[in-house]
Design an enzyme around this catalytic site. Structure first.
Site, PDB file in Angstrom:
ATOM      1  N   LYS A 115       0.568  -1.306   0.026  1.00 24.68           N
ATOM      2  CA  LYS A 115      -0.016   0.064   0.020  1.00 24.68           C
ATOM      3  C   LYS A 115       0.859   1.194   0.125  1.00 24.68           C
ATOM      4  O   LYS A 115       0.773   2.317  -0.344  1.00 24.68           O
ATOM      5  CB  LYS A 115      -0.580  -0.026   1.248  1.00 24.68           C
ATOM      6  CG  LYS A 115      -2.463  -0.827   0.814  1.00 24.68           C
ATOM      7  CD  LYS A 115      -3.399  -1.111   1.724  1.00 24.68           C
ATOM      8  CE  LYS A 115      -4.622  -1.620   1.174  1.00 24.68           C
ATOM      9  NZ  LYS A 115      -5.605  -1.887   1.859  1.00 24.68           N
ATOM     10  N   LYS A 217      -5.611 -10.758  -6.499  1.00 24.10           N
ATOM     11  CA  LYS A 217      -6.633 -10.919  -5.060  1.00 24.10           C
ATOM     12  C   LYS A 217      -7.219  -9.876  -5.492  1.00 24.10           C
ATOM     13  O   LYS A 217      -7.023  -8.579  -6.334  1.00 24.10           O
ATOM     14  CB  LYS A 217      -5.760 -10.586  -3.302  1.00 24.10           C
ATOM     15  CG  LYS A 217      -6.025  -9.297  -3.118  1.00 24.10           C
ATOM     16  CD  LYS A 217      -6.543  -9.478  -1.000  1.00 24.10           C
ATOM     17  CE  LYS A 217      -6.432  -8.115  -0.704  1.00 24.10           C
ATOM     18  NZ  LYS A 217      -7.240  -7.584   0.273  1.00 24.10           N
ATOM     19  N   LYS A 220     -11.279  -4.323  -3.354  1.00 22.44           N
ATOM     20  CA  LYS A 220     -11.935  -3.057  -3.676  1.00 22.44           C
ATOM     21  C   LYS A 220     -11.269  -2.179  -3.906  1.00 22.44           C
ATOM     22  O   LYS A 220     -12.177  -0.851  -4.764  1.00 22.44           O
ATOM     23  CB  LYS A 220     -12.285  -2.215  -2.070  1.00 22.44           C
ATOM     24  CG  LYS A 220     -13.405  -2.695  -1.095  1.00 22.44           C
ATOM     25  CD  LYS A 220     -13.185  -2.233   0.229  1.00 22.44           C
ATOM     26  CE  LYS A 220     -13.608  -3.130   1.199  1.00 22.44           C
ATOM     27  NZ  LYS A 220     -13.054  -3.208   2.778  1.00 22.44           N
TER      28      LYS A 220
END
Ligand code: AQP
Length: 355
Positions: A115, A217, A220
């Site tokens: 991230k 994966k 969102k």
């Protein structure tokens, strides 16, 4: 001296539409665990600030995740459903854990690395400390089991590391106050205040992958909406996304071993298995030897069948703000009482002046 009382805790961030990965990897397990355990399910709104600080629809997204919990079958009367920021003890314990955990532990977290990207120095301190807040969420209730998707495995290991270091660092004080419980750590039996929480990860849907790329994966934050099935997608959208899902040209194998090296095929078989509550072997027993032109429409029908009632119920519940807010308020009060009981002892263990 007694063993820890079995208790399930888990959380979901209000950071966008829930997708099939969240549903199969986490929420479906939450629902099943209610039958056998006391459960606390939390909308972790403080965590969501690490992804997006200025967040115009945070309140509605918090309501929407709550509605997804309730629409999926979580019973807020028998169990506890609340949003994290209502119980300030989460932040208080996270601060103590920030002082227990080491910066090196946080720097090693793959979610932080993914991230933060290349510009780590510019990532927020909150993103780095995310696992410490997660450990606080779980250990505030001295939860023994946490159902999560596979992506959270490393954070659960860190939660155990934090619990173990706290138990060690304060072992004398825990013994003096008589607040310890016997815990098995490897070969050793120690006297600790926090449990060694077990992750509940597994089944065919522990890691649902993107429909566009079987190596990533389902997430969102993927810019392509075609990569995921949102819980709010209508029947046509679900069918279209499954039709467009990336596959290879071969027929489905008859055995699970035949899925090796075929990530997209394995993912679609895992999704079918997760939705139908059966193993991948059973899916291949039914569809082995068939082409995707046969399997995809069957998967689309199953997905619509299972998700449409949840989506409809979610829309109905989300619109009733008074009901949703009431559930969160009531859950917050009950969680707050449990949290304060733990924190009173933690403050004593650490030696903070109170009372
Ligand atoms: N693809 C997945 N397969 C199985 N389980 C998954 N989970 C998330 N993605 C998958 C599980 O869903 C629960 C709630 O996740 P979260 O919203 O708290 O955090 P997340 O892992 O950051 O979710 P996303 O959708 O993947 O968000 P972004 O895009 O921000 O990274 C957790 O139990 C998680 O394991």
């Amino acid at each position: 001296m007694s063993a820890f009382k079995p208790l399930v805790f888990s959380g979901v961030q209000p950071t966008g539409n829930l997708h099939l990965g969240n549903y199969l990897g986490a929420i479906k397990k939450f629902v099943a665990l209610q039958e056998t355990s006391d459960c606390i399910y939390c909308v972790v709104d403080l965590h969501s600030l690490t992804a997006q600080l200025v967040h115009a629809d945070l309140q509605d997204q918090t309501r929407s995740i709550t509605a997804a919990f309730l629409a999926s079958g979580i019973d807020p009367k028998k169990h506890i459903v609340f949003n994290q920021s209502r119980v300030m003890q989460h932040a208080e314990l996270a601060w103590i854990f920030n002082c227990v955990a080491r910066i090196g532990w946080m720097n090693r977290m793959t979610q932080f690395k993914d991230k933060a990207g290349k510009d780590r120095e510019n990532a927020s301190l909150g993103l780095l400390a995310y696992p410490s807040l997660m450990a606080a969420d779980i250990l505030l209730y001295r939860a023994t089991h946490v159902p999560v998707g596979e992506d959270q495995k490393q954070h659960l290991e860190l939660t155990r590391d934090i619990a173990q270091k706290f138990n060690n660092d304060f072992s004398a004080r825990i013994a003096e106050l008589g607040v310890g419980v016997e815990i098995q750590v490897g070969e050793e039996t120690v006297n600790g205040f926090f449990p060694m929480t077990e992750p509940l990860i597994g089944g065919p849907a522990a890691r649902i992958m993107s429909l566009r790329d079987g190596s990533k994966k389902m997430s969102k934050s993927d810019p392509s909406d075609l990569s995921r099935i949102n819980l709010t997608d209508d029947a046509d959208t679900i069918s279209k996304k499954i039709k467009k899902a990336k596959t290879d040209p071969d027929a489905l194998p008859s055995e699970v071993d035949g899925l090796a090296g075929r990530p997209e095929a394995e993912n679609l078989v895992g999704i079918y298995a997760g939705l139908a509550d059966i193993g991948k072997e059973a899916v291949l027993g039914q569809f082995g030897g068939q082409q995707f032109s046969v399997f995809k429409p069957a998967l689309a029908d199953l997905a619509v069948d299972k998700l449409a009632p949840v989506a409809a119920e979610m829309r109905r519940i989300s619109a009733d703000h008074a009901y949703v807010d009431g559930v969160l308020r009531d859950g917050g009060e009950r969680a707050g009482n449990l949290a304060e009981t733990t924190m009173k002892t933690v403050r004593d263990i650490v030696g903070l002046l109170q009372g």
